[in-house]
Design an enzyme around this catalytic site. Sequence first.
Site, PDB file in Angstrom:
ATOM      1  N   TYR A  47       0.728  -1.290   0.107  1.00  0.00           N
ATOM      2  CA  TYR A  47       0.007  -0.135  -0.062  1.00  0.00           C
ATOM      3  C   TYR A  47       0.781   1.136   0.013  1.00  0.00           C
ATOM      4  O   TYR A  47       1.933   1.131   0.717  1.00  0.00           O
ATOM      5  CB  TYR A  47      -0.984   0.054   1.208  1.00  0.00           C
ATOM      6  CG  TYR A  47      -2.523  -0.047   1.030  1.00  0.00           C
ATOM      7  CD1 TYR A  47      -3.126   1.074   0.036  1.00  0.00           C
ATOM      8  CD2 TYR A  47      -3.098  -1.165   0.979  1.00  0.00           C
ATOM      9  CE1 TYR A  47      -4.198   1.051  -0.302  1.00  0.00           C
ATOM     10  CE2 TYR A  47      -4.375  -1.230   0.749  1.00  0.00           C
ATOM     11  CZ  TYR A  47      -5.038  -0.341   0.123  1.00  0.00           C
ATOM     12  OH  TYR A  47      -6.285  -0.251  -0.510  1.00  0.00           O
ATOM     13  N   GLU A  49      -0.359   4.878  -0.653  1.00  0.00           N
ATOM     14  CA  GLU A  49      -1.190   6.072  -0.756  1.00  0.00           C
ATOM     15  C   GLU A  49      -0.349   7.287  -0.570  1.00  0.00           C
ATOM     16  O   GLU A  49       0.471   7.324   0.213  1.00  0.00           O
ATOM     17  CB  GLU A  49      -2.528   6.014   0.040  1.00  0.00           C
ATOM     18  CG  GLU A  49      -3.648   5.217  -0.433  1.00  0.00           C
ATOM     19  CD  GLU A  49      -4.704   5.039   0.490  1.00  0.00           C
ATOM     20  OE1 GLU A  49      -4.689   5.942   1.622  1.00  0.00           O
ATOM     21  OE2 GLU A  49      -5.690   4.606   0.218  1.00  0.00           O
ATOM     22  N   THR A 219      -3.412   6.109 -21.998  1.00  0.00           N
ATOM     23  CA  THR A 219      -3.095   4.827 -21.587  1.00  0.00           C
ATOM     24  C   THR A 219      -1.539   4.417 -21.893  1.00  0.00           C
ATOM     25  O   THR A 219      -0.771   5.186 -22.497  1.00  0.00           O
ATOM     26  CB  THR A 219      -3.948   3.952 -22.307  1.00  0.00           C
ATOM     27  OG1 THR A 219      -3.255   3.677 -23.795  1.00  0.00           O
ATOM     28  CG2 THR A 219      -5.465   4.038 -22.252  1.00  0.00           C
ATOM     29  N   ARG A 228      -1.368  -2.412 -18.724  1.00  0.00           N
ATOM     30  CA  ARG A 228      -2.489  -1.579 -18.798  1.00  0.00           C
ATOM     31  C   ARG A 228      -2.542  -0.759 -17.594  1.00  0.00           C
ATOM     32  O   ARG A 228      -2.393  -0.919 -16.591  1.00  0.00           O
ATOM     33  CB  ARG A 228      -3.737  -2.758 -18.444  1.00  0.00           C
ATOM     34  CG  ARG A 228      -3.937  -3.674 -19.319  1.00  0.00           C
ATOM     35  CD  ARG A 228      -5.291  -4.503 -19.213  1.00  0.00           C
ATOM     36  NE  ARG A 228      -6.023  -3.832 -19.912  1.00  0.00           N
ATOM     37  CZ  ARG A 228      -6.076  -3.849 -21.375  1.00  0.00           C
ATOM     38  NH1 ARG A 228      -5.120  -4.722 -21.928  1.00  0.00           N
ATOM     39  NH2 ARG A 228      -7.001  -2.960 -22.077  1.00  0.00           N
TER      40      ARG A 228
HETATM   41  C1  LIG Z   1      -8.392   3.418 -24.927  1.00  0.00           C
HETATM   42  C2  LIG Z   1      -8.884   4.820 -24.575  1.00  0.00           C
HETATM   43  C3  LIG Z   1      -9.141   5.465 -23.280  1.00  0.00           C
HETATM   44  C4  LIG Z   1      -9.360   4.175 -22.277  1.00  0.00           C
HETATM   45  O1  LIG Z   1      -8.476   3.550 -21.671  1.00  0.00           O
HETATM   46  P1  LIG Z   1      -8.684   2.547 -20.704  1.00  0.00           P
HETATM   47  O2  LIG Z   1      -7.553   2.215 -20.086  1.00  0.00           O
HETATM   48  O3  LIG Z   1      -9.439   1.423 -21.291  1.00  0.00           O
HETATM   49  O4  LIG Z   1      -9.732   3.051 -19.585  1.00  0.00           O
HETATM   50  C5  LIG Z   1      -8.986   6.725 -23.081  1.00  0.00           C
HETATM   51  N1  LIG Z   1      -9.227   7.651 -24.457  1.00  0.00           N
HETATM   52  C6  LIG Z   1      -8.933   6.880 -25.371  1.00  0.00           C
HETATM   53  C7  LIG Z   1      -9.092   7.860 -26.721  1.00  0.00           C
HETATM   54  C8  LIG Z   1      -8.569   5.888 -25.585  1.00  0.00           C
HETATM   55  O5  LIG Z   1      -8.512   5.223 -26.874  1.00  0.00           O
END
Ligand SMILES: *Cc1c(COP(=O)(O)O)cnc(C)c1O
Length: 434
Positions: A47, A49, A219, A228
Site C-alpha cells: 500500500y 497512498e 493509456t 494496462r
Molecule cells: C483506450 C482509450 C481510453 C481508455 O483507456 P482504458 O485504459 O480502457 O480506460 C481513453 N481515451 C481514449 C482516446 C482511448 O482510446
Amino acid sequence: MKRDRAVFEIIQKEKQRQKQGIELIASENFVSNQVMEAMGSVMTNKYAEGLPGKRYYGGCEFVDQTEVLAIERLKKLFGASWANVQPHSGAQANAAVMLALLRPGDKIMGFDLSHGGHLTHGSPVNFSGKLYRPGFYGVEEETGRIDYDKLEQKALNEKPKLLICGASAYSRDWDYERLRSIADKINAFLLADISHPSGLIATGLLNDPLPHCHIITSTTHKTLRGPRGGIIMMGKDFENPFGLKTQKGNTRMMSSLLDSAVFPGTQGGPLEHVIASKAVAFGEALTEEYKDYTKNVIANARAMADAFVDRGYKVISGGTDNHSMLIDLRSKNITGKDAENALIQADITVNKNMVPFDDKSPFVTSGMRIGTPAITTRGLQKNHMESIVELIDTVILNATDESKIAEVRHQVNEMMETFPLFADGAPEKEKNQA
Ligand SMILES: *Cc1c(COP(=O)(O)O)cnc(C)c1O
C-alpha cells in the site's frame, strides 16, 4: 498451497489464442517479458497512498524508487515537466483531469463517439456525459477528416470550459496548435488524450501536443506497449483556474490539483506493481529499437491501408497517418458484426466499429477498426501486410463458407507459428511461466 489449475489452464489457453492468431485490434499490443515480470512481482503487496516521499504508509522506500523512475523516464520520453503515473487506466486519468478542472454541470466538448471518439469524452453512458454537459465535433462525410474551421465555429458557439482532442478511431494526425488557438479564444482548457498514438508521439513520428495542450492523458498499454494503465502529463505547469489557495495562501499550481484529483480524488492506493512495470516499459520506449518499432508500425499501417484500397475497400479518409484505420464495409455488403464474427473463426481478431454517419447501431455497425501495433511487435513486416489483407478479403467474401474460412485459419496459424509473442527474441521460458 495447491496450484490453481483451473485458472492457469485457462491462462495457458489464452496464451495459445494470442500466439496462433493475427491480432489487429488497434488498442492492443504484446508486452515484453520484463514488463510482465514487473507486473507479476511482490510490488503488488504494497500500500502506498500518496506520492513518492509523501506517503500515508511506512515501508515505501522501494516503491518510491520505482515510481520515481517511472516519472523521470516518462518525463524524458515526452519532454514533459510534470507527470503522474498512478491512474489505473486511461478512463481514470480522464476522470481525474475533469475532477481537477471542472465543476459538475460545466460544458465540455470532444470528438463524436460515433465518429471514433472515446466514451470518457462526454458519452451519455459515461461519468463524463452524466456529470458534465457534453458537445461534440466530428469529421466531414466527404473527407473523413476534421474540418478545423467548423470545429472552431462549434466551439465559439458552445463555449465549453474543456476542449478535448484525441480519439480511439481516427487515422489522421491532430493540429494541436490550431486547437490551442481555438481554446484560447473561449478561455477553455485543452486536453489531448493521446491514448492510442502516444508511442508514435514519443518517438517524434506524429505532431507533439505537449507545447500546445494544457494537459495530456494517455493509456500505457496501446502503442506505448506497457502494462494496462494511465498517465497524466503537462508540458509546463500553470496556475489553476479557480484561484484555490493552499494553507499558506499560495495559489495552487495545476500539478498539485491534478495530483490531488488522482489521489484522494478518484483513487485509493496506487498499483505499485503496475507502476514498476510502467517504468520498465518507459525505459524500453527510450531505446532505438522501440523507435524502429514505431516506424514499422506506421509503415505497416500504410501498406495495409493501401492493400485494402487496392481491393476495393473504403478506408475512411483514404488512408492513415498513424497505426490504425477505419474501414467502411458497406461496399462489401457485410456488417461490422458479421465481419468480426467471420474473421474470428479464422483466428484474425479485429473489432467492429461505427463509421462516421453510420446507419447501423453500435452493436452491429458498418465498419471495422484495424491496427498494426500488435502484429508489428510480433515482427511482421510491410511485405506481410498484403498477404494479411488477402486473407481478410477471402473471409469477408466467403463469410458463410465454413470450409473456406477453415482454410484461411490454417494459413493464419501456419504464418504466426514462426513469430514469437514478443519479437525481441526473448527466450521461450514463457512456456511454463503462465
Ligand atoms: C483506450 C482509450 C481510453 C481508455 O483507456 P482504458 O485504459 O480502457 O480506460 C481513453 N481515451 C481514449 C482516446 C482511448 O482510446
